[in-house]
Design a protein around this motif. Structure first.
Motif, PDB file in Angstrom:
ATOM      1  N   GLU A   1       0.701  -1.081   0.020  1.00  0.00           N
ATOM      2  CA  GLU A   1       0.045   0.010  -0.087  1.00  0.00           C
ATOM      3  C   GLU A   1       0.972   1.236   0.025  1.00  0.00           C
ATOM      4  N   TYR A   2       1.981   1.301   0.585  1.00  0.00           N
ATOM      5  CA  TYR A   2       2.800   2.538   0.916  1.00  0.00           C
ATOM      6  C   TYR A   2       3.800   2.758  -0.160  1.00  0.00           C
ATOM      7  N   ILE A   3       4.614   1.484  -0.367  1.00  0.00           N
ATOM      8  CA  ILE A   3       5.751   1.440  -1.403  1.00  0.00           C
ATOM      9  C   ILE A   3       5.535   1.217  -2.547  1.00  0.00           C
ATOM     10  N   GLU A   4       4.830   0.200  -3.108  1.00  0.00           N
ATOM     11  CA  GLU A   4       4.311  -0.355  -4.494  1.00  0.00           C
ATOM     12  C   GLU A   4       3.293   0.819  -4.913  1.00  0.00           C
ATOM     13  N   GLU A   5       2.361   0.661  -4.170  1.00  0.00           N
ATOM     14  CA  GLU A   5       1.306   1.394  -4.743  1.00  0.00           C
ATOM     15  C   GLU A   5       0.945   2.924  -4.379  1.00  0.00           C
ATOM     16  N   LYS A   6       1.804   3.265  -3.555  1.00  0.00           N
ATOM     17  CA  LYS A   6       1.961   4.783  -3.172  1.00  0.00           C
ATOM     18  C   LYS A   6       0.628   5.357  -2.870  1.00  0.00           C
ATOM     19  N   LYS A   7      -0.113   4.744  -2.128  1.00  0.00           N
ATOM     20  CA  LYS A   7      -1.444   5.284  -1.770  1.00  0.00           C
ATOM     21  C   LYS A   7      -1.580   6.104  -0.747  1.00  0.00           C
ATOM     22  N   TYR A   8      -0.395   6.592   0.089  1.00  0.00           N
ATOM     23  CA  TYR A   8      -0.225   7.235   1.208  1.00  0.00           C
ATOM     24  C   TYR A   8       0.937   8.420   1.043  1.00  0.00           C
ATOM     25  N   ALA A   9       0.563   9.524   1.180  1.00  0.00           N
ATOM     26  CA  ALA A   9       1.594  10.363   1.059  1.00  0.00           C
ATOM     27  C   ALA A   9       2.940  10.574   1.977  1.00  0.00           C
ATOM     28  N   ASP A  10       2.537   9.860   3.206  1.00  0.00           N
ATOM     29  CA  ASP A  10       3.456   9.809   4.074  1.00  0.00           C
ATOM     30  C   ASP A  10       3.131   8.778   5.215  1.00  0.00           C
ATOM     31  N   PHE A  11       4.002   8.352   6.291  1.00  0.00           N
ATOM     32  CA  PHE A  11       3.578   7.393   7.078  1.00  0.00           C
ATOM     33  C   PHE A  11       2.707   7.618   8.246  1.00  0.00           C
ATOM     34  N   ALA A  12       2.664   9.061   8.457  1.00  0.00           N
ATOM     35  CA  ALA A  12       1.573   9.618   9.233  1.00  0.00           C
ATOM     36  C   ALA A  12      -0.045   9.496   8.686  1.00  0.00           C
ATOM     37  N   SER A  13       0.008   9.609   7.190  1.00  0.00           N
ATOM     38  CA  SER A  13      -1.211   9.198   6.586  1.00  0.00           C
ATOM     39  C   SER A  13      -1.630   7.558   6.589  1.00  0.00           C
ATOM     40  N   LEU A  14      -0.520   6.985   6.502  1.00  0.00           N
ATOM     41  CA  LEU A  14      -0.576   5.240   6.576  1.00  0.00           C
ATOM     42  C   LEU A  14      -1.148   4.580   7.782  1.00  0.00           C
ATOM     43  N   PHE A  15      -0.622   5.275   8.932  1.00  0.00           N
ATOM     44  CA  PHE A  15      -0.891   4.866  10.298  1.00  0.00           C
ATOM     45  C   PHE A  15      -2.242   4.424  10.675  1.00  0.00           C
ATOM     46  N   PRO A  16      -3.276   5.429  10.465  1.00  0.00           N
ATOM     47  CA  PRO A  16      -4.635   5.009  10.507  1.00  0.00           C
ATOM     48  C   PRO A  16      -5.104   3.586   9.839  1.00  0.00           C
TER      49      PRO A  16
END
Length: 368
Positions: A337-352
């Motif tokens: 979700e975070y590295i390959e597809e880059k769905k989140y701008a930063d880790f803070a937005s991924l955290f939830p």
């Protein structure tokens, strides 16, 4: 409390400075963004705890022998005797309160308010002990011993400092979490610490003078060391990665853990404090458990990003075997979700999204 990391070789301090001039910790040089040194306050605390038999014996070395010989006349000092009276087991990372001391070679004490130590040992006991440690510093002429070894400290630190720069490990860490790079990094080495490493998340309750600093503590490890050898803090790039990515991760997510405290508490049913793995790893709460699982998942992804798939796969297997079972689900999710597809701008937005994944459940939960 004590880190459940395998032994490592650094103590790291990050500092994000405000526009106002911030005091520099001992050994730091104005204008340099990386300093490696031995913090005198932590070394002072280590000496007293060793004399009180409240600290693991250091890895054998000439330095350790010289320390024992120099401070032997103070084995019954009031600070040592008072520490012996502590009924509870003393956590090894209690030495972090050495940061309450500064102004070296003169010494001043900032009385801490850090709740975990006060909760464990009582405010009056902690403050009284630190005042006695200050007295120990003066009575034993601690600075005479410390200053006599500053050439050693600088020599031990030199190789570490260059390897940290060469590895670009922090730049890779900041890039992963997508945060602004701190302007100053302080790495302190502990020649009397043979027990492990841990991060100090902040100084507001230890010494507000360094409120923008966050520290790690770790020491010197060598299974074949003898009392005739000298501590060597040399290490390979992979060791630097493993330590700094792991301990740095705890710092990176500290604010997110606080921000989402309520949501994290709602997932406490995922924590089994009676599990043997939790006891073995000294995991005493769900928040601690989650913190470790997230950080270890990120380290696995960093290894995949910079070292390849096989190190990533081996890391996940090792974490699962060590009972950090949620890495099995978190690491693949973070990667996809975070590295390959880059769905989140930063880790803070991924955290939830990580919390939502845990809330929905997965096959990992059947391990409990």
């Amino acid at each position: 409390m004590k880190s459940i990391l395998l032994p490592f070789f650094l103590l790291a301090v990050f500092a994000v400075h405000s526009q106002e001039k911030q005091p520099l910790p001992y050994g730091a040089v104005a204008g340099e963004d990386l300093t490696v040194y031995v913090h005198p306050g932590v070394e002072l605390m280590s000496v007293v705890q060793i004399l009180a038999d409240k600290y693991p014996q250091p890895t054998p070395s000439v330095y350790a022998e010289e320390m024992k010989a120099y401070f032997k006349p103070y084995a019954n000092h009031p600070a040592v005797e008072y520490l012996k009276s502590f009924k509870k087991n003393l956590y090894t990372d209690f030495v972090e309160l050495g940061w309450c001391f500064d102004g070296f070679p003169g010494i001043t004490l900032t009385e801490p308010t850090k709740q975990n130590w006060i909760r464990n040992y009582g405010k009056d006991s902690v403050i009284r002990y630190l005042r006695l440690v200050k007295q120990f510093y003066e009575d034993s002429q601690f600075w005479k011993f410390y200053a006599a070894h500053e050439t050693n400290y600088a020599r031990w630190a030199k190789d570490v400092q260059q390897k940290i720069k060469d590895s670009a490990s922090f730049e890779k860490l900041y890039g992963f979490y997508k945060i602004k790079k701190p302007v100053r990094l302080y790495i302190g080495i502990e020649p009397l610490n043979n027990w492990g490493a841990h991060a100090i998340p902040g100084f507001a309750e230890i010494n507000p003078k360094y409120n923008n600093l966050v520290a790690y503590e770790t020491g010197y490890f060598n299974d074949t060391a003898t009392k005739y050898g000298e501590p060597k803090f040399t290490m390979g790039t992979e060791t630097i990665y493993d330590l700094l990515w792991h301990e740095g991760g705890h710092i990176m997510i500290e604010g997110l853990m606080k921000k989402h405290d309520a949501e994290i508490a709602q997932l406490a049913f995922l924590y089994n404090g009676n599990d043997e793995g939790m006891k073995r790893n000294s995991i005493g709460s769900w928040a601690y458990c989650l913190n470790e699982n997230i950080v270890r998942s990120v380290v696995a992804c960093l290894k995949r990003q910079y070292r390849g798939y096989r190190p990533y796969e081996k890391t996940i297997s090792r974490e699962d075997a060590s009972d950090f079972i949620y890495v099995n689900d978190l690491a693949p999710f973070i990667w996809k979700e975070y590295i390959e597809e880059k769905k989140y701008a930063d880790f803070a937005s991924l955290f939830p999204a990580l919390l939502e994944l845990l809330k929905k459940g997965s096959n990992a939960f059947t391990h409990y």
